[in-house]
Design an enzyme around this catalytic site. Sequence first.
Site, PDB file in Angstrom:
ATOM      1  N   LYS A 188      40.698  41.500  44.486  1.00  0.00           N
ATOM      2  CA  LYS A 188      40.501  41.859  45.901  1.00  0.00           C
ATOM      3  C   LYS A 188      41.678  41.384  46.748  1.00  0.00           C
ATOM      4  CE  LYS A 188      35.458  41.683  46.378  1.00  0.00           C
ATOM      5  NZ  LYS A 188      34.393  40.979  47.100  1.00  0.00           N
TER       6      LYS A 188
ATOM      7  N   ASP B  37      31.507  42.186  52.296  1.00  0.00           N
ATOM      8  CA  ASP B  37      30.327  42.317  51.460  1.00  0.00           C
ATOM      9  C   ASP B  37      30.121  43.802  51.191  1.00  0.00           C
ATOM     10  OD1 ASP B  37      28.382  41.024  49.949  1.00  0.00           O
ATOM     11  OD2 ASP B  37      26.830  41.346  51.452  1.00  0.00           O
ATOM     12  N   THR B  38      29.747  44.108  49.948  1.00  0.00           N
ATOM     13  CA  THR B  38      29.638  45.508  49.530  1.00  0.00           C
ATOM     14  C   THR B  38      28.300  45.765  48.875  1.00  0.00           C
ATOM     15  OG1 THR B  38      32.023  45.744  49.170  1.00  0.00           O
ATOM     16  CG2 THR B  38      30.626  47.247  47.961  1.00  0.00           C
TER      17      THR B  38
ATOM     18  N   PHE C 130      34.563  47.791  37.482  1.00  0.00           N
ATOM     19  CA  PHE C 130      33.537  46.758  37.344  1.00  0.00           C
ATOM     20  C   PHE C 130      32.263  47.258  38.024  1.00  0.00           C
ATOM     21  CE2 PHE C 130      33.159  44.972  41.661  1.00  0.00           C
ATOM     22  CZ  PHE C 130      34.221  45.628  42.286  1.00  0.00           C
TER      23      PHE C 130
ATOM     24  N   ARG D 290      36.104  49.875  49.739  1.00  0.00           N
ATOM     25  CA  ARG D 290      36.816  48.649  50.123  1.00  0.00           C
ATOM     26  C   ARG D 290      38.172  48.995  50.738  1.00  0.00           C
ATOM     27  NH1 ARG D 290      34.707  45.946  46.539  1.00  0.00           N
ATOM     28  NH2 ARG D 290      35.884  47.017  44.943  1.00  0.00           N
TER      29      ARG D 290
ATOM     30  N   ASN E 191      38.505  36.172  44.497  1.00  0.00           N
ATOM     31  CA  ASN E 191      38.668  37.286  43.585  1.00  0.00           C
ATOM     32  C   ASN E 191      40.113  37.803  43.704  1.00  0.00           C
ATOM     33  OD1 ASN E 191      38.792  40.000  42.689  1.00  0.00           O
ATOM     34  ND2 ASN E 191      36.571  40.163  42.836  1.00  0.00           N
TER      35      ASN E 191
HETATM   36  P1  IMP Z   1      30.884  42.218  46.590  1.00  0.00           P
HETATM   37  O1  IMP Z   1      30.268  42.057  47.935  1.00  0.00           O
HETATM   38  O2  IMP Z   1      32.261  42.840  46.641  1.00  0.00           O
HETATM   39  O3  IMP Z   1      30.847  40.964  45.771  1.00  0.00           O
HETATM   40  O4  IMP Z   1      30.002  43.294  45.808  1.00  0.00           O
HETATM   41  C1  IMP Z   1      28.628  43.075  45.532  1.00  0.00           C
HETATM   42  C2  IMP Z   1      28.241  43.895  44.316  1.00  0.00           C
HETATM   43  O5  IMP Z   1      28.380  45.300  44.604  1.00  0.00           O
HETATM   44  C3  IMP Z   1      29.106  43.671  43.078  1.00  0.00           C
HETATM   45  O6  IMP Z   1      28.636  42.589  42.321  1.00  0.00           O
HETATM   46  C4  IMP Z   1      28.955  44.991  42.335  1.00  0.00           C
HETATM   47  O7  IMP Z   1      27.739  45.015  41.624  1.00  0.00           O
HETATM   48  C5  IMP Z   1      28.857  45.999  43.465  1.00  0.00           C
HETATM   49  N1  IMP Z   1      30.189  46.552  43.784  1.00  0.00           N
HETATM   50  C6  IMP Z   1      30.981  46.195  44.827  1.00  0.00           C
HETATM   51  N2  IMP Z   1      32.116  46.919  44.821  1.00  0.00           N
HETATM   52  C7  IMP Z   1      32.045  47.732  43.737  1.00  0.00           C
HETATM   53  C8  IMP Z   1      32.923  48.704  43.197  1.00  0.00           C
HETATM   54  O8  IMP Z   1      34.029  48.987  43.689  1.00  0.00           O
HETATM   55  N3  IMP Z   1      32.480  49.351  42.091  1.00  0.00           N
HETATM   56  C9  IMP Z   1      31.291  49.086  41.502  1.00  0.00           C
HETATM   57  N4  IMP Z   1      30.447  48.179  41.956  1.00  0.00           N
HETATM   58  C10 IMP Z   1      30.805  47.501  43.082  1.00  0.00           C
END
Ligand code: IMP
Length: 196
Positions: free
Chosen positions: A14, A70-71, A150, A179, A11
Amino acid sequence: MVAELVFATNNKHKLEEVRHIISDRVILLSLADINCCDDIPETAGTLEGNALLKARHIKRQYGYDCFADDTGLEVEALNNAPGVYSARYAGEGNDASANMKKLLCKMQGKENRNARFRTVIALIIKDKEYLFEGIINGSVITEKRGEAGFGYDPVFMPSGYMQTFAEMGGELKNQISHRALAIKELATFLSTNPHK
Ligand code: IMP
């Protein structure tokens, strides 16, 4: 000596965010930079577990010191759902719009709208594992507002602000986000620790 560190992501957004914060003594490589096209499994039931799965995969298969993130959006009234399942809350193959629609539906009639974004970063460096965390508290509003960002940005309003993440735009969001906070923890560790 300048250390190489792989960020287990492709990404670009990121990567830039992290490059901006992280010490210039680290050369940050993406998965593309190390020719990794693997579909890395995210099958753990926790953010910590998924971040570790990804980082361990890179270390094991490619030998690089690395970190992975991971978020999840954790909503108090929903027992911290969607959490680790945030990306696929409305089911595999669904998009952010479907995820938000499901969330707003589940939140109908709920008085407690407290929520938080939580990011976990797993770092593997010199064969040791470390976890870092960034949290931003806020609430889930009742309908989408704003176009930027997003994921769940249009329905998440951080505490202390009158705008959703999607209304405030990238510059401010990237300073205060979950993040950014986790990355700052990682950057502080890397700049103060003899491992690097
Ligand atoms: P990832 O682990 O960063 O891929 O995040 C997993 C999911 O969490 C993403 O597909 C979004 O649905 C949500 N997400 C993560 N970070 C954000 C953000 O900053 N704003 C809104 N949704 C987020």
